[in-house]
Design an enzyme around this catalytic site. Structure first.
Site, PDB file in Angstrom:
ATOM      1  N   TYR A  63       0.823  -1.216   0.000  1.00 12.47           N
ATOM      2  CA  TYR A  63       0.000   0.000   0.000  1.00 12.47           C
ATOM      3  C   TYR A  63       0.850   1.255   0.000  1.00 12.47           C
ATOM      4  O   TYR A  63       2.015   1.258   0.393  1.00 12.47           O
ATOM      5  CB  TYR A  63      -0.986   0.008   1.176  1.00 12.47           C
ATOM      6  CG  TYR A  63      -0.374   0.290   2.524  1.00 12.47           C
ATOM      7  CD1 TYR A  63      -0.301   1.592   3.021  1.00 12.47           C
ATOM      8  CD2 TYR A  63       0.131  -0.735   3.312  1.00 12.47           C
ATOM      9  CE1 TYR A  63       0.253   1.857   4.264  1.00 12.47           C
ATOM     10  CE2 TYR A  63       0.675  -0.482   4.551  1.00 12.47           C
ATOM     11  CZ  TYR A  63       0.741   0.816   5.022  1.00 12.47           C
ATOM     12  OH  TYR A  63       1.300   1.075   6.247  1.00 12.47           O
ATOM     13  N   CYS A  64       0.215   2.329  -0.480  1.00 15.91           N
ATOM     14  CA  CYS A  64       0.822   3.668  -0.476  1.00 15.91           C
ATOM     15  C   CYS A  64      -0.268   4.648  -0.055  1.00 15.91           C
ATOM     16  O   CYS A  64      -1.198   4.273   0.652  1.00 15.91           O
ATOM     17  CB  CYS A  64       1.395   3.991  -1.866  1.00 15.91           C
ATOM     18  SG  CYS A  64       0.138   4.077  -3.168  1.00 15.91           S
ATOM     19  N   ARG A  65      -0.171   5.875  -0.492  1.00 12.29           N
ATOM     20  CA  ARG A  65      -1.160   6.877  -0.089  1.00 12.29           C
ATOM     21  C   ARG A  65      -2.507   6.642  -0.782  1.00 12.29           C
ATOM     22  O   ARG A  65      -3.543   6.611  -0.135  1.00 12.29           O
ATOM     23  CB  ARG A  65      -0.635   8.289  -0.402  1.00 12.29           C
ATOM     24  CG  ARG A  65      -1.569   9.397   0.027  1.00 12.29           C
ATOM     25  CD  ARG A  65      -0.910  10.771  -0.169  1.00 12.29           C
ATOM     26  NE  ARG A  65      -1.855  11.818   0.184  1.00 12.29           N
ATOM     27  CZ  ARG A  65      -2.696  12.373  -0.677  1.00 12.29           C
ATOM     28  NH1 ARG A  65      -2.727  11.986  -1.935  1.00 12.29           N
ATOM     29  NH2 ARG A  65      -3.517  13.326  -0.284  1.00 12.29           N
TER      30      ARG A  65
END
Length: 108
Positions: A63-65
């Site tokens: 995951y990221c932003r």
């Protein structure tokens, strides 16, 4: 084809005790604002040199932003033979919209 998981499903699976490795690919400054519980931090920029640290046989959620960078990371991992990497659709922003917990990251 990259497999994705949404925040609700991930939260439910984690609550049930599923052994899912969470990998945060955001920058250190983003991670300092909080991360998913028990996540490890491998910034996107260094993923190619640190991919060997990840277990091929274990399911993991990247995951990221917003889900865009992590999608590309999942594509890279798939090319390297990781077939159990899932992208968190909507990233940590979707996780936060549901009011799910954040915590300091241990592996930063």
């Amino acid at each position: 084809m990259i497999t994705e998981i949404d925040s609700e499903t991930l939260k439910s699976r984690l609550s049930q005790g599923d052994e899912i490795l969470l990998v945060d690919v955001r920058t250190s400054s983003e991670v300092a604002q909080g991360a998913l519980p028990n996540a490890i931090h491998i910034p996107m920029a260094v993923l190619p040199v640190r991919a060997a640290e990840l277990p091929r046989e274990r399911e993991m959620v990247i995951y990221c932003r917003s889900g865009a960078r992590s999608y590309h990371c999942c594509q890279f991992l798939a090319q390297q033979g990781f077939d159990k990497a899932l992208n968190l659709r909507g990233g940590i922003m979707a996780w936060a919209r549901h009011g799910y917990a954040f915590e300091p990251i241990g592996g930063a």
